[in-house]
Write an enzyme that holds these catalytic residues in place. Structure first.
Site, PDB file in Angstrom:
ATOM      1  N   SER B  95      13.017  14.756 -38.142  1.00 21.82           N
ATOM      2  CA  SER B  95      13.558  14.586 -39.489  1.00 21.82           C
ATOM      3  C   SER B  95      14.360  15.830 -39.899  1.00 21.82           C
ATOM      4  CB  SER B  95      12.402  14.306 -40.450  1.00 21.82           C
ATOM      5  OG  SER B  95      12.864  13.792 -41.663  1.00 21.82           O
ATOM      6  N   ASP B 217      15.135   2.424 -39.499  1.00 19.91           N
ATOM      7  CA  ASP B 217      14.643   3.631 -40.170  1.00 19.91           C
ATOM      8  C   ASP B 217      15.331   3.753 -41.522  1.00 19.91           C
ATOM      9  OD1 ASP B 217      13.879   6.126 -41.059  1.00 19.91           O
ATOM     10  OD2 ASP B 217      14.380   7.183 -39.204  1.00 19.91           O
ATOM     11  N   HIS B 245      10.144   5.983 -39.589  1.00 17.50           N
ATOM     12  CA  HIS B 245      10.809   7.271 -39.437  1.00 17.50           C
ATOM     13  C   HIS B 245      10.090   8.154 -38.425  1.00 17.50           C
ATOM     14  CE1 HIS B 245      13.499  10.424 -40.609  1.00 17.50           C
ATOM     15  NE2 HIS B 245      12.560  11.187 -41.135  1.00 17.50           N
TER      16      HIS B 245
END
Lengths: 426, 267
Positions: B95, B217, B245
């Site tokens: 991320s 996602d 995610h």
């Protein structure tokens, strides 16, 4: 939750009544299906990719959607607000995967009419025999009331934090104001007296409160200097007002008539007149005049109810300069003050102090430090120069810790051994 | 406090194997790597850590000014590399950590071998000619809900969130605790993450890079993965058939396979 969908237990004959029979009958009609669809909470089953596989009527009603809108078409996160979706993917889903269950997470679901319903969500993962996750079962509880309650708690907490922050700011401002006011009651720095050395120290017991101790040192003419040190009864703004009046009265009186007893008598008259009606205010004070003569300095002083000054000799005994019998200043219309005289030679120092020093509590029994202990301590000092004496006395004050709960002023005046050095404050 | 304790650094795998540095994103902590770390540690020296402010890091080391920019988090990474004297680091950033890795590699270029970006996004907000997946209003709503509601999104985290130093047992009992963060710290991390714009940094990346994305996602949509892949010259894009995610949790085997395949081709 326990619910019965099969036959009821066999109760002994005779204990069955028409009433219980009716109750069991009603339960029997409450099928598993009915329990699921009309439960007081939302039920939801999703595939591992989040696709909704099954949903109960309660939740559909909350969402304002039909089964066909949802099943196989929407993912669980589609039911959430954007913030909730991000939270789901960054917190909820990882926790669920790692723990196999997540309990009581607060989220908002989006309703078809544009509204939001605060909910508490719990999920468990159903796994196959090998422990592989197959699907996720989720319950959804209406948390509107709870959320409103939380918001109220939150609001209260924010109000309380704001109040605390303001109070802290006010306190800070007050302390700054008090520090400025306090410094106006004391000389910013001691003047340099030709042929002499002077040092002072002021210990503030509490930064929140104005102290009542004061001292000053100033020229009378081109030869003589006057000094005073004293202690106004009480603390706070009223005491500070008396301190201010005392300081400027003594300064003016000394210029008019520098005789120590006369100066204290003037102060007595002023304080008694000012505070005769209402709250009586008085102080103790030592007032004196320094007059250099050759290598020595003659000290004439008078005391009104103040602890005796200490004289530290370079080559002689350390002793008190007694001034017994002087009355508190300002308490009676006319008051007797006791005068005394001494001569300071090279290396000698006169130490004035307020009773914070002698009334400090020491030891386990919290006994008064006292005049004798002070004399003993002063006797041990080998360097009797004013600055060294004040430094030693400051160390003594600090050693009292919380045994010292009063303001304490120190003023030391001496004749240096060699060339005069500048005055100092510590 | 030394860096290893400050960032709760844990090391597994053979000491002399190539270094894999696993960096978690906004949300939980190094536990995010739990399902992939054992497999990766077979032939890698796997280094995991918690950013200051997350997990079991030293919260006393946190400051708002440092951790209000991604550079502050990148300094954590560089300081860990220096403390352990890590070289030829294969940096795996989940991320927002993908972009933190870009910054760290720029700050200490000698220490990095390659970048593996899991669900990267250089910018979360849609702008003309760019689709990040969220409108400015969406992000505002997210940040507002963080600002205004620190009783929290999570009722089970409430005792932690309410701050109950007198009753630590409340916190210890929470099974969710490794995702629980001090709300003030979480707000800063969220704001830093979701308002960041690292698009200009991508074009400066010279290291071989793997862009690993999920097919579904919400936080890092396919368009964003394609954008990152296009912006980094020496990059490979792999799309996992996974939702959410966190492919390292939802598709651990496929994630390990993609990483080892990329590293095998780049060693």
């Amino acid at each position: 939750m326990t619910c019965r969908t099969g036959p009821g237990p066999d109760l002994p004959e005779g204990r069955r009544t028409a009433h219980t029979d009716a109750a069991f009958t009603a339960l029997l009609e409450d099928s598993a299906e009915e329990l699921y669809e009309s439960a007081p909470c939302g039920y939801l089953s999703t595939l591992m990719d989040g696709t909704v596989a099954k949903i109960n009527t309660t939740l559909l009603n909350w969402l304002g959607l039909t089964r066909d809108d949802v099943v196989g078409r929407l993912r669980f996160t589609d039911l959430l607000t954007v913030g909730g979706r991000i939270y789901h993917d960054t917190h909820f889903a990882p926790l669920l995967r790692m723990q196999g269950g997540v309990n009581g997470i607060a989220l908002d679901i989006r309703q078809a009419d544009g509204g939001r319903l605060p909910v508490l969500i719990s999920s468990v993962t159903k796994t196959d025999h090998d422990g592989r996750p197959l699907l996720i079962r989720t319950t959804v509880f209406d948390a509107s009331d709870r959320r409103a309650y939380e918001q109220e708690l939150l609001r209260e907490r924010q109000v309380a934090e704001e109040a605390r922050r303001r109070a802290e700011e006010d306190r800070q401002r007050l302390q700054e104001a008090l520090a400025v006011l306090q410094s106006s009651l004391l000389p910013a720095q001691l003047p340099q007296v030709p042929g002499m050395e002077a040092a002072s120290h002021y210990h503030t017991a509490s930064p929140d409160r104005l102290g009542g101790d004061f001292y000053d040192l100033f020229p009378l003419d081109d030869r003589r200097w006057a000094f005073f040190l004293g202690d106004v009864c009480g603390k706070g703004p009223q005491a500070a007002a008396v301190t201010s009046l005392t300081r400027y009265t003594l300064r003016a009186a000394a210029l008019h008539n520098p005789d120590p007893v006369a100066a204290l008598t003037t102060l007595n008259t002023v304080l008694h007149e000012r505070y005769a009606t209402g709250d009586p205010r008085y102080c103790t004070a030592v007032f004196g005049v320094l007059e250099p003569e050759g290598d020595t300095v003659t000290v004439e002083l008078a005391s009104g109810g103040h602890p005796p000054a200490l004289v530290l000799r370079q080559d002689g005994p350390t002793e008190y300069l007694p001034t017994p019998g002087g009355l508190l200043v300002g308490i009676m219309p006319s008051a007797p003050f006791t005068s005394a005289r001494t001569v300071l030679g090279a290396g000698d120092t006169l130490l004035l102090y307020t009773d914070g020093l002698t009334e400090a509590r020491t030891g386990e029994k919290r006994e008064l430090f006292g005049d004798e202990a002070l004399l003993d301590f002063a006797t041990t000092l080998t360097d009797t120069a004013p600055r060294q004496v004040v430094t030693a006395m400051t160390g003594l004050l600090n050693s009292f810790g919380d045994g010292l709960d009063d303001d304490t002023a120190l003023l030391a005046l001496g004749v240096p051994m060699t060339d005069p050095t500048p005055a100092s404050d510590t | 406090m030394d860096i290893v304790s400050r960032n709760n650094v844990t090391v597994t795998g053979p000491h002399d194997a190539p270094v894999l540095l696993l960096a978690h994103g906004f949300g939980c902590d190094q536990n995010m790597w739990r399902l992939v770390a054992p497999a990766l540690a077979g032939d890698h020296r796997v280094v995991r850590f918690d950013y200051v402010g997350s997990g079991k890091s030293d919260l006393a080391a946190w400051s708002e000014s440092r951790y209000s920019t991604l550079d502050g988090y990148a300094r954590d990474v560089v300081e860990i590399c220096e403390a352990l004297d890590l070289r030829d680091v294969r940096f795996v950033g989940h991320s927002v950590s993908a972009m933190i890795g870009v910054l760290a590699a720029a700050a200490a270029p000698d220490r990095f071998h390659s970048l593996i970006m899991v669900g990267p996004s250089p910018h979360y907000i849609d702008t003309p000619g760019y689709r990040g997946g969220f409108s400015a209003e969406d992000i505002d709503e997210l940040l507002e809900s963080l600002e205004s509601n620190y009783l929290g999104w999570s009722a089970t985290m409430a005792p932690v969130i309410m701050g109950n130093p007198d009753r630590p047992e409340l916190g210890e009992e929470l099974t969710n605790s490794f995702c629980a963060t001090d709300p003030a710290i979480a707000r800063v991390f969220a704001r830093t993450t979701f308002l960041s714009d690292s698009r200009d940094h991508l074009t400066t990346v010279k290291l071989p890079t793997l862009v690993l994305e999920c097919s579904q996602d919400v936080i890092a949509p396919r368009e964003v993965g394609a954008y990152v892949h296009a912006a980094i010259p020496d990059s490979r894009l792999v799309t996992l058939d996974a939702t959410g995610h966190c492919p390292q949790l939802s598709a651990p085997e496929a994630t390990v396979a993609a990483i080892t395949d990329f590293l095998g081709s780049r060693s």
